[in-house]
Scaffold this active site. Structure first.
Site, PDB file in Angstrom:
ATOM      1  N   ARG A 134     -11.349  17.016   6.979  1.00 20.99           N
ATOM      2  CA  ARG A 134     -12.153  17.286   5.771  1.00 20.99           C
ATOM      3  C   ARG A 134     -13.568  17.699   6.153  1.00 20.99           C
ATOM      4  NH1 ARG A 134     -10.973  11.588   3.105  1.00 20.99           N
ATOM      5  NH2 ARG A 134      -8.808  11.536   3.769  1.00 20.99           N
ATOM      6  N   ASN A 149       0.867  -1.181   0.000  1.00 21.00           N
ATOM      7  CA  ASN A 149       0.000   0.000   0.000  1.00 21.00           C
ATOM      8  C   ASN A 149       0.907   1.236   0.000  1.00 21.00           C
ATOM      9  OD1 ASN A 149      -1.762   2.071   0.532  1.00 21.00           O
ATOM     10  ND2 ASN A 149      -2.653   1.157   2.371  1.00 21.00           N
ATOM     11  N   GLU A 181      -7.884  -4.532   5.618  1.00 25.35           N
ATOM     12  CA  GLU A 181      -7.831  -4.324   4.172  1.00 25.35           C
ATOM     13  C   GLU A 181      -6.736  -5.185   3.544  1.00 25.35           C
ATOM     14  OE1 GLU A 181      -8.991   0.236   3.582  1.00 25.35           O
ATOM     15  OE2 GLU A 181      -8.017  -0.185   5.476  1.00 25.35           O
ATOM     16  N   HIS A 236     -12.900   3.541   0.481  1.00 21.71           N
ATOM     17  CA  HIS A 236     -12.855   2.567   1.594  1.00 21.71           C
ATOM     18  C   HIS A 236     -13.581   1.268   1.236  1.00 21.71           C
ATOM     19  CE1 HIS A 236     -12.755   6.263   4.503  1.00 21.71           C
ATOM     20  NE2 HIS A 236     -11.516   5.827   4.316  1.00 21.71           N
ATOM     21  N   ARG A 247      -2.709  -2.107  -3.349  1.00 18.49           N
ATOM     22  CA  ARG A 247      -3.881  -1.259  -3.126  1.00 18.49           C
ATOM     23  C   ARG A 247      -3.820  -0.086  -4.110  1.00 18.49           C
ATOM     24  NH1 ARG A 247      -4.782   3.575   0.935  1.00 18.49           N
ATOM     25  NH2 ARG A 247      -7.019   3.805   0.636  1.00 18.49           N
TER      26      ARG A 247
END
Ligand code: ADP
Length: 398
Positions: A241, A7, A384, A180, A91
């Site tokens: 955010r 990743n 993940e 996600h 990923r």
């Protein structure tokens, strides 16, 4: 079969080597400060001491090279030779509309990955650099790309089309993609396993609450809606955010503050969310402590965060016409009893009843509803890497 999961971020790289017979992690690590002075790898082989190796790393190829050397290192490594790596799973953040599932990487796929850069100019280039470096260093090892967006490609147009002139979708592919996906897929599958039910018969709302946060409606195992959109900026209020806003606020701020497009972009991505409201931190641990010490804006930031999650949960229960399980995952979802309790409070009308005692856990898999006739509530630590390794195994063993 051993699968290496990679990743790649802009200056960091996370990796895990997983033995798929038994799905055990042989080793994992993090390379930091790639291309910056002081680069290093923190490596941990299961059953051995953790090590930190400092080495100058000019780019992602140097980083991957160091990771591969560390994996086979006599003292710190987990395998004897690179031959023991059967495949690599990468990923990739954005697969656009081209990839609705994971794919074996070949030259044709690489071409499309480059085309997806304009949809994720910050995230996809480092992912691609990692893939290019691995292809160069391990030319005969099969590689697979696993996309954050792929799980959401099952959404119907009424959930992914924005109410803008339709030609913007046709010309620029402006639509909801969602992110996600690997995490939402993993925890929804695990929830079905825990319920001992076929996922095809279940309506699940998954809440991935971390630095970036999103909620997903998983209906019969498929994502039918999710809170992140064209970019990961939409939806919940996050660490830094903004999430959903009245779009008219943006030109208004630009005019009032006399700031440029890049500056407003930075403001919405890096200085908003719970950090912006509290003025203290984007980290929920800091905010919970500040709130306990009486800081009103820290409390307000947490209230806004919770309120947004509740609204999305409610919306998805309505569109799925029911809910069998509510799942919490990622840094906040796995660790914050307070946030989980506040989200569930007031959702008794949806038969969501969290048990205070069962909720008193951190970072482990657990069921949080005592009354089994109510909606199942789970904490499921996301994985993940394992999901990427499973997809990789599935494709390369075909
Ligand atoms: P990322 O999106 O970077 O993968 P994570 O899923 O690791 O993020 O989540 C990081 C966030 O988890 C941190 O910002 C922090 O606010 C939150 N977090 C971690 N531990 C706790 C805790 N014990 N209580 C509350 N929040 C926590």
């Amino acid at each position: 079969m051993n699968i290496l999961v990679i990743n790649c971020g802009s200056s960091s790289l996370k990796y895990q080597l997983i033995d798929m017979n038994g799905e055990t992690v042989l080793c994992k690590g993090l390379v930091e400060r790639i291309g910056i002075e002081g680069s290093r790898v923190k490596h941990n082989t299961t059953g051995k001491d953790k090590v930190v190796i400092e080495e100058s790393l000019a780019n992602h190829k140097d980083a991957i090279s160091l990771v591969l050397d560390t994996l086979v290192d006599e003292e710190h490594g987990a395998i004897k030779s690179m031959e023991e790596i059967d495949a690599v799973g990468h990923r990739v953040v954005h697969g656009g509309e081209s990839f609705s599932s994971s794919v074996i990487i070949d030259d044709e796929v690489m071409k499309v990955l480059y085309e997806c850069i304009e949809l994720a100019p910050l995230h996809n280039p480092p992912n691609i650099m990692g893939i290019e470096a691995c292809r160069e260093l391990m030319p005969s090892t099969p590689m697979v790309a696993v996309f954050d967006t792929a799980f959401h490609q099952t959404m119907e147009p009424d959930n992914y089309i924005y109410p803008l002139p339709y030609e913007f979708y046709e010309k620029y592919r402006i639509r909801r993609y969602g992110f996600h996906g690997t995490s939402h897929k993993y925890v929804s599958l695990r929830a079905a396993e825990l319920l001992n039910r076929d996922i095809k018969d279940l309506n699940i709302v998954t809440c991935h609450l971390g630095n970036g946060s999103s909620v997903c409606a998983v209906e019969g195992g498929k994502s039918t809606d999710t809170s992140m959109g064209f970019t990961p900026l939409e939806g919940l209020a996050m660490g830094t955010r903004s999430g959903d806003l009245d779009p008219a606020i943006i030109p208004y701020i630009m005019d009032k503050e006399n700031i440029t497009f890049d500056e407003v972009n930075e403001l919405l991505n890096k200085k908003s969310g719970v950090l912006g409201i509290s003025g203290i931190s984007s980290d929920f641990r800091d905010l919970e402590i500040a709130m306990e010490n009486g800081d009103k804006r820290a409390k307000l930031a947490l209230d806004v965060f919770v309120n947004r999650v509740k609204k999305y949960v409610g919306a998805y229960v309505a569109t799925m016409c029911g809910i069998d399980a509510l799942v919490f995952t990622a840094g906040i979802g796995e660790n914050s009893s307070y946030i989980r309790r506040k989200i569930c409070e007031g959702l008794e009308c949806l038969n969501i009843r969290i048990d205070a005692e069962l909720n008193n856990i951190r970072g482990e898999e657990a069921q949080l509803n005592r009354d089994l006739t109510s909606t199942a509530i789970f904490v499921i630590p996301t994985n993940e890497e394992l999901m990427i390794a499973r997809d990789t195994l599935g494709l390369v063993s075909k």
